[in-house]
Design an enzyme around this catalytic site. Structure first.
Site, PDB file in Angstrom:
ATOM      1  N   CYS A 157       6.007   0.931  -6.445  1.00 43.57           N
ATOM      2  CA  CYS A 157       4.562   0.805  -6.191  1.00 43.57           C
ATOM      3  C   CYS A 157       4.252   1.099  -4.727  1.00 43.57           C
ATOM      4  CB  CYS A 157       4.082  -0.596  -6.565  1.00 43.57           C
ATOM      5  SG  CYS A 157       2.328  -0.842  -6.280  1.00 43.57           S
TER       6      CYS A 157
ATOM      7  N   CYS B  96       1.558  -1.090  -3.194  1.00 39.66           N
ATOM      8  CA  CYS B  96       2.022  -2.456  -2.840  1.00 39.66           C
ATOM      9  C   CYS B  96       2.898  -2.439  -1.596  1.00 39.66           C
ATOM     10  CB  CYS B  96       2.860  -3.060  -3.971  1.00 39.66           C
ATOM     11  SG  CYS B  96       2.253  -2.781  -5.614  1.00 39.66           S
ATOM     12  N   ASP B  97       3.795  -1.484  -1.510  1.00 38.87           N
ATOM     13  CA  ASP B  97       4.866  -1.583  -0.515  1.00 38.87           C
ATOM     14  C   ASP B  97       4.855  -0.502   0.568  1.00 38.87           C
ATOM     15  OD1 ASP B  97       5.901  -3.813  -1.831  1.00 38.87           O
ATOM     16  OD2 ASP B  97       6.994  -2.567  -3.248  1.00 38.87           O
TER      17      ASP B  97
END
Ligand code: NDP
Length: 325
Positions: free
Chosen positions: A140, A143-144
């Site tokens: 992701c 997300c990261d």
């Protein structure tokens, strides 16, 4: 057999942000929700290190901690959170039947499906090792990606997700190398054009991952090979992103619910309703586009409100409390 059947007003399947948000709303509406956590309590976020994009956490929070807080909030209103895996359903009648671990049978007036989706990984031992360590493998970018600012990363995949994530990463990272296993993309023309026209994205065609390299704690590079020439080379990178698709966890519903060709549950647009009355869906099980914790939570809220309205319209004769019969 019959005295083992439990009767519940609202059964929630899944314990990610969608399931717990549905539980908070359903519990506060006195629907006495029972939530089964499934095989990965807390859902996909429990494999994420730091969550920095969920509103309300200005300093960020780890995925597992955030999911503990979701759970505590749901339990504060007396959601009955249980361990267990729903292995079978029968949505053919007025009362929806589900089985826990193939044995316990529950009859439900409403069911909220929040079973999520699972990111696909390559399955290499080294990939799984650094994924579990939280050491630089992710599925992701949104997300990261932030953790790899000004660094070099590798992304595998050639679909719309891979292109979108590569594009996202290119704005944060010094360099993005896209590893594409064929000599063409699967992604739409417009998405392909975007990555091809981005200066700091390098595309390696006919290339596959041989090994994710690291120092035992964090990723330091990726060894790839050209599947035409078998030539191998190493790419320095601190992040290894896998964007080869997701699999919605919907197999057990396929005989009853309308699914799209990849298995996502088709909801009535603008609502959480499925094609079966009294069965609602929230979170990634019906969403291949946004796939964020905050959108999952939003649809969890929708599902609980839709379930509550369904019960009110039906003038439910179910007892308010879960009971044996
Ligand atoms: P897709 O299934 O479309 O693409 C998966 C990609 O991963 C393919 O290029 C495939 O390669 C590659 N792949 C699969 N397995 C491996 C492997 N073992 N090793 C290397 N590469 C592999 O998944 P997406 O998640 O990209 O998209 C899913 C759906 O969501 C699609 O319908 C897409 O259009 C949609 N979507 C739309 C977006 C948008 O419109 N903004 C954004 C994101 C997704 P190969 O091509 O060789 O099979």
């Amino acid at each position: 057999m019959s005295d083992q059947i439990e009767k519940v007003k609202c059964l929630i399947i899944g314990s990610g942000p969608a399931g717990y948000t549905a539980a908070i709303y359903a519990a506060r509406a006195n629907m006495k929700p029972v939530l089964y956590q499934g095989s990965q309590p807390g859902g996909q976020l429990t494999t994420t290190n730091e969550v920095e994009n969920y509103p309300g956490y200005p300093e960020g929070i780890t995925g597992p901690e955030m999911m503990m807080e979701f759970r505590q909030q749901a339990e504060r209103f007396e959601t009955d959170v249980r361990d267990g895996w729903i292995t079978k359903v029968d949505f053919s009648g007025d009362v929806h039947k589900v089985w826990v671990n193939d044995t316990k049978e529950i009859h439900c007036e409403t069911v909220i499906i929040s079973t999520g989706a699972s990111a696909k990984y390559l399955g290499l031992e080294s990939e799984q090792k650094y994924l579990k360590l939280g050491g630089g493998v992710s599925a992701c970018a949104v997300c990261d990606g932030f953790f790899y600012r000004d660094q070099e990363v590798v992304i595998v995949g050639a679909g719309d997700s891979a292109c979108e994530e590569a594009q996202y990463l290119s704005k944060l990272c010094k360099k993005v190398t896209m590893v594409v296993r064929r000599d063409v993309f699967r992604a739409s023309k417009i998405m392909q054009a975007r990555v091809k026209n981005t200066e700091n994205i390098e595309i390696l065609y006919n290339t596959e991952t041989d090994e994710v390299l690291g120092d035992g704690q964090v990723v330091t590079g990726v060894r790839v090979f050209n599947n035409k020439t078998n030539e191998k080379h190493e790419i320095p990178a601190t992040g290894f992103f896998v964007a080869i698709g997701h699999k919605p966890n919907t197999d057990i519903f396929k005989d009853y619910l309308d699914l799209d060709e990849t298995g996502y549950i088709i909801n009535v647009p603008g609502s959480s309703k499925t094609n079966v009355e009294g069965v609602f869906v929230s979170g990634d099980a019906a969403d291949h586009v946004y796939r964020q914790a905050v959108t999952a939570a939003g649809t969890g809220c929708m599902a609980a409100l839709d379930a509550e309205r369904y019960l009110a319209a039906k003038d439910s004769e179910f007892e308010v409390t879960n009971m044996q019969y």
